[in-house]
Structures are given as C-alpha cells and as structure tokens.
Design a protein around this motif. Structure first.
Motif, mmCIF file in Angstrom:
data_model
loop_
_atom_site.group_PDB
_atom_site.id
_atom_site.type_symbol
_atom_site.label_atom_id
_atom_site.label_comp_id
_atom_site.label_asym_id
_atom_site.label_seq_id
_atom_site.Cartn_x
_atom_site.Cartn_y
_atom_site.Cartn_z
ATOM 1 N N GLU A 197 0.832 -1.210 0.000
ATOM 2 C CA GLU A 197 0.000 0.000 0.000
ATOM 3 C C GLU A 197 0.866 1.258 0.000
ATOM 4 O OE1 GLU A 197 -3.272 0.457 -0.209
ATOM 5 O OE2 GLU A 197 -3.561 -1.701 -0.501
ATOM 6 N N ILE A 198 1.960 1.221 0.768
ATOM 7 C CA ILE A 198 2.872 2.366 0.813
ATOM 8 C C ILE A 198 3.508 2.593 -0.560
ATOM 9 C CG2 ILE A 198 5.022 3.236 1.822
ATOM 10 C CD1 ILE A 198 4.263 1.682 4.384
ATOM 11 N N ALA A 199 3.931 1.491 -1.200
ATOM 12 C CA ALA A 199 4.576 1.608 -2.513
ATOM 13 C C ALA A 199 3.603 2.148 -3.557
ATOM 14 C CB ALA A 199 5.117 0.248 -2.944
ATOM 15 N N LEU A 200 2.373 1.645 -3.535
ATOM 16 C CA LEU A 200 1.378 2.114 -4.491
ATOM 17 C C LEU A 200 1.075 3.596 -4.296
ATOM 18 C CD1 LEU A 200 -1.201 -0.834 -4.679
ATOM 19 C CD2 LEU A 200 0.521 -0.177 -6.364
ATOM 20 N N PHE A 201 1.113 4.025 -3.046
ATOM 21 C CA PHE A 201 0.842 5.432 -2.747
ATOM 22 C C PHE A 201 1.834 6.343 -3.461
ATOM 23 C CE2 PHE A 201 1.541 9.224 -0.108
ATOM 24 C CZ PHE A 201 0.245 9.734 -0.070
ATOM 25 N N PHE A 202 3.074 5.850 -3.635
ATOM 26 C CA PHE A 202 4.101 6.640 -4.304
ATOM 27 C C PHE A 202 4.158 6.373 -5.810
ATOM 28 C CE2 PHE A 202 5.609 6.622 0.093
ATOM 29 C CZ PHE A 202 5.885 7.972 0.277
ATOM 30 N N GLY A 203 3.236 5.556 -6.328
ATOM 31 C CA GLY A 203 3.121 5.334 -7.764
ATOM 32 C C GLY A 203 4.261 4.548 -8.391
ATOM 33 N N LEU A 204 4.783 3.545 -7.683
ATOM 34 C CA LEU A 204 5.877 2.733 -8.216
ATOM 35 C C LEU A 204 5.342 1.634 -9.125
ATOM 36 C CD1 LEU A 204 7.904 2.394 -4.893
ATOM 37 C CD2 LEU A 204 8.330 3.977 -6.770
ATOM 38 N N SER A 205 6.180 1.144 -10.060
ATOM 39 C CA SER A 205 5.749 0.113 -11.002
ATOM 40 C C SER A 205 5.651 -1.244 -10.323
ATOM 41 C CB SER A 205 6.742 0.013 -12.168
ATOM 42 O OG SER A 205 7.963 -0.523 -11.719
ATOM 43 N N GLU A 206 4.905 -2.160 -10.956
ATOM 44 C CA GLU A 206 4.710 -3.503 -10.400
ATOM 45 C C GLU A 206 6.032 -4.259 -10.330
ATOM 46 O OE1 GLU A 206 2.572 -7.283 -12.200
ATOM 47 O OE2 GLU A 206 1.079 -5.840 -11.506
ATOM 48 N N THR A 207 6.868 -4.129 -11.362
ATOM 49 C CA THR A 207 8.160 -4.813 -11.363
ATOM 50 C C THR A 207 9.046 -4.299 -10.239
ATOM 51 O OG1 THR A 207 8.073 -5.140 -13.758
ATOM 52 C CG2 THR A 207 10.233 -5.297 -12.714
ATOM 53 N N PHE A 208 9.098 -2.978 -10.096
ATOM 54 C CA PHE A 208 9.928 -2.380 -9.047
ATOM 55 C C PHE A 208 9.433 -2.798 -7.669
ATOM 56 C CE2 PHE A 208 11.173 0.988 -6.097
ATOM 57 C CZ PHE A 208 12.526 1.112 -6.388
ATOM 58 N N ILE A 209 8.110 -2.809 -7.493
ATOM 59 C CA ILE A 209 7.528 -3.236 -6.211
ATOM 60 C C ILE A 209 7.899 -4.687 -5.918
ATOM 61 C CG2 ILE A 209 5.360 -3.730 -5.001
ATOM 62 C CD1 ILE A 209 4.135 -1.359 -6.492
ATOM 63 N N GLY A 210 7.793 -5.547 -6.947
ATOM 64 C CA GLY A 210 8.113 -6.965 -6.757
ATOM 65 C C GLY A 210 9.556 -7.198 -6.377
ATOM 66 N N LEU A 211 10.477 -6.464 -7.022
ATOM 67 C CA LEU A 211 11.904 -6.665 -6.795
ATOM 68 C C LEU A 211 12.400 -6.053 -5.494
ATOM 69 C CD1 LEU A 211 13.241 -6.008 -10.413
ATOM 70 C CD2 LEU A 211 13.534 -8.140 -9.129
ATOM 71 N N THR A 212 11.685 -5.078 -4.975
ATOM 72 C CA THR A 212 12.175 -4.353 -3.797
ATOM 73 C C THR A 212 11.262 -4.526 -2.592
ATOM 74 O OG1 THR A 212 11.088 -2.347 -4.632
ATOM 75 C CG2 THR A 212 13.419 -2.634 -5.161
ATOM 76 N N VAL A 213 10.154 -3.792 -2.578
ATOM 77 C CA VAL A 213 9.292 -3.774 -1.395
ATOM 78 C C VAL A 213 8.751 -5.161 -1.068
ATOM 79 C CG1 VAL A 213 7.222 -2.779 -0.363
ATOM 80 C CG2 VAL A 213 8.666 -1.373 -1.831
ATOM 81 N N VAL A 214 8.132 -5.817 -2.070
ATOM 82 C CA VAL A 214 7.545 -7.134 -1.818
ATOM 83 C C VAL A 214 8.630 -8.179 -1.570
ATOM 84 C CG1 VAL A 214 6.081 -8.954 -2.767
ATOM 85 C CG2 VAL A 214 5.499 -6.559 -3.161
#
Length: 318
Positions: A197-214
């Motif tokens: 939810e935090i990552a989406l709030f900052f408008g990050l891409s799905e790939t970037f979210i998968g590789l980092t936050v998730v």
C-alpha cells in the motif's frame, strides 16, 4: 488499519522466527538429524510461505511481473542482505555440503529458470513465457532436490549431553514449529500488504515493487530467522535457511505459480537473473577465498553494500 497490521506483522515475524528455530533445532537434536537438513527443509519451507502466498495470489490475478520479481528479488535479498546481516551479527562457519552441493544446486536452479524463461527465443513465438510445461520441469527438479535431502537426512549425528538438556519436549517442539510458521505467514502477509500500500501510494511500477518492497517484505522471515540462528550460534541453520529458501523459491514457488497460470516474462528480468547468479557466485568466492570456510563480518558488510548498489541500479532502471 493496514499500517497498524504492518507494525504488528513485524512482531509476529520476530517471535515466529524465534519459535521456529527453537522447535526445529530440538527436533534436529532429538532425531539425530543435522541442523543443515532442518534448515534446508522445515525452516526454509516455513520462511518461504510469504513468497508462496504472494505468488499464488499474483498468479491468480495475472500479475506476472509481481510473481517473478518477488522470487528474483527475494533470492538476491536472501544472499546479499540476509547473510550480510547474519554475518555482521556473528561470523558464519559454512558446512562443507553447502558449497559442494546446495549452492551448486541453487545456481543450477537459477540457470534453469533463465533457460526456460528465454527458450521461446529459439522458436518463432511472440513474447517470453514461463509455461505450464516449464513449471512441470521446475517441479520435477524440486522433487529430485527433496530426494537428495531425504538421503542426506539418513546420516545421523551424535549429540552430547549438553545438547540433550537443551531440547524441548517433542510435543512442544511441534507446537513451536506450527505456531512459528503461522506467525511468520500472518506477519509476513501483513507486512507485505502494508508495504504494498505504501509503494502504491508513491506510484511505483509492479516490477519495481516486486523486486524491492515485496521481495524484502517476503524475505523478512528469512532475515529474522537467520539473524536469530546466527545469534544463537546455529550457523548451519542460518545459511541452510537462505540457500534452501532460494531453491524453494525457484523450483517450488515459480513451478506452482506457472502451472496455475503461465507467467509472461519480461526480457529485462534477465538482468535480475544474472544478479541472482552473481550473488551466489560472490557467496561461493567468500567461502573459498578465506582461510576458513566461513563468511566473516567484512564480507557481510561487502554483501550489504553490493545489495545497496543493486537497489540504486533498480531505481535508475526505473
């Protein structure tokens, strides 16, 4: 509410990891099974549960970038971040089977994934995909890996009286493992949901979210478990947990995910596969170059710096 659960999730991760290590260690000692085997199986499976749940949900939703990025990012974080932190806490002596057998198996699994994901380049098709056929191949090799673990488990270790006095009762050990795994699963999910939810709030891409936050979020159980094991001097379990989780992530989790729904593969993810290979190679070099087969604090710091550099590369890549 998501952010409250995010904080509670960290607490569950820490206590769940502690319970899992205690229960698994007691079972290992009671059954004369080496800690490395327990780390490669029970602990690895328990700490890989968040990755499994995230990937299953992503596969059902058709979010292939998240599913593949989660696994590749988790495997990179497992080696560079988790072993780096664990080595800073306490230098990690490495069991001979790790660098002679388990690490080569982990490298093979990564190379196999790269080959299967890019196999479509050799035929006249549009786009790269991890198909159900590829998933079946991954699961086949996972079955071979589990067969190897079964054979290794047949070797019994002698344990001294001091170890016997530190063992938990059998029923309590099982309850610790079950309770610890549940805590890891629920805590990992709440942490990942909050981070997502935090990552989406900052408008990050799905790939970037998968590789980092998730990826980091789902690797928190491995991080806490390996850190706790390192602090308690159980280096075999700390390292076995990481290597076993990497093998589970590729052969088991991606195998299951691609069977549920074929996963389109972005060619840019090949650079992440190369990073998984590079991190595993760095781990092997760290073991064989030193006087002892171990990961010292200096090498642990280098691992963490390399991981930070990789994150900077991801940000620049976008």
């Amino acid at each position: 509410m998501v952010y409250i659960l995010f904080v509670i999730g960290f607490v569950l991760l820490i206590k769940g990891a502690d319970f899992l290590v205690e229960g698994a260690s007691s079972i290992a000692k009671r059954n004369r099974i080496t800690e490395i085997v327990i780390g490669l199986t029970i602990v690895s499976f328990g700490t890989s549960m968040p990755e499994l749940i995230v990937n299953l949900l992503a596969s059902f939703d058709g979010s292939s970038e998240l599913a593949i990025g989660n696994v590749l990012g988790s495997n990179i974080a497992n080696v560079l971040l988790i072993l780096g932190v664990a080595a800073l806490i306490k230098p990690l002596p490495i069991h001979k089977s790790i660098y002679f057998t388990e690490l080569p198996i982990s490298l093979f699994a990564t190379v196999l994934l790269g080959f299967l994901a890019n196999a479509d380049l050799f035929v006249d098709v549009k786009g790269l995909t991890l198909s159900r056929y590829d998933g079946t191949i991954l699961l086949f090799f996972f079955g071979l890996f589990m067969t190897y673990i079964y054979v290794v488990a047949q070797s019994k270790d002698e344990i001294d009286e001091a170890d016997q006095t530190n063992m938990l009762p059998r029923t309590k050990s099982i309850l610790y493992i079950i309770g610890g795994s549940i805590g890891l699963f629920i805590g990992g999910k709440w942490v990942v949901d909050g981070a997502f939810e935090i990552a989406l709030f900052f408008g990050l891409s799905e790939t970037f979210i998968g590789l980092t936050v998730v990826a980091v979020g789902t690797s928190l159980p491995e991080l806490v478990t390996s850190a706790v094991a390192a602090r308690k001097g159980q280096s075999d379990m700390a390292v076995g947990n990481v290597v076993g989780s990497n093998i589970f992530n590729i052969l088991w989790i991606l195998g299951i995910s691609s069977i549920i729904r074929p996963l389109p593969f972005d060619i840019i993810s090949n650079s992440d596969i190369l990073m998984v290979i590079a991190s595993s190679t760095l781990l092997i070099l760290a073991i064989v170059v030193g006087r002892k087969a171990s990961i010292g604090r200096t090498m642990g710091a280098i691992f963490i710096m390399v991981y930070i550099a990789y994150l900077v590369y991801l940000v620049m890549r976008g």
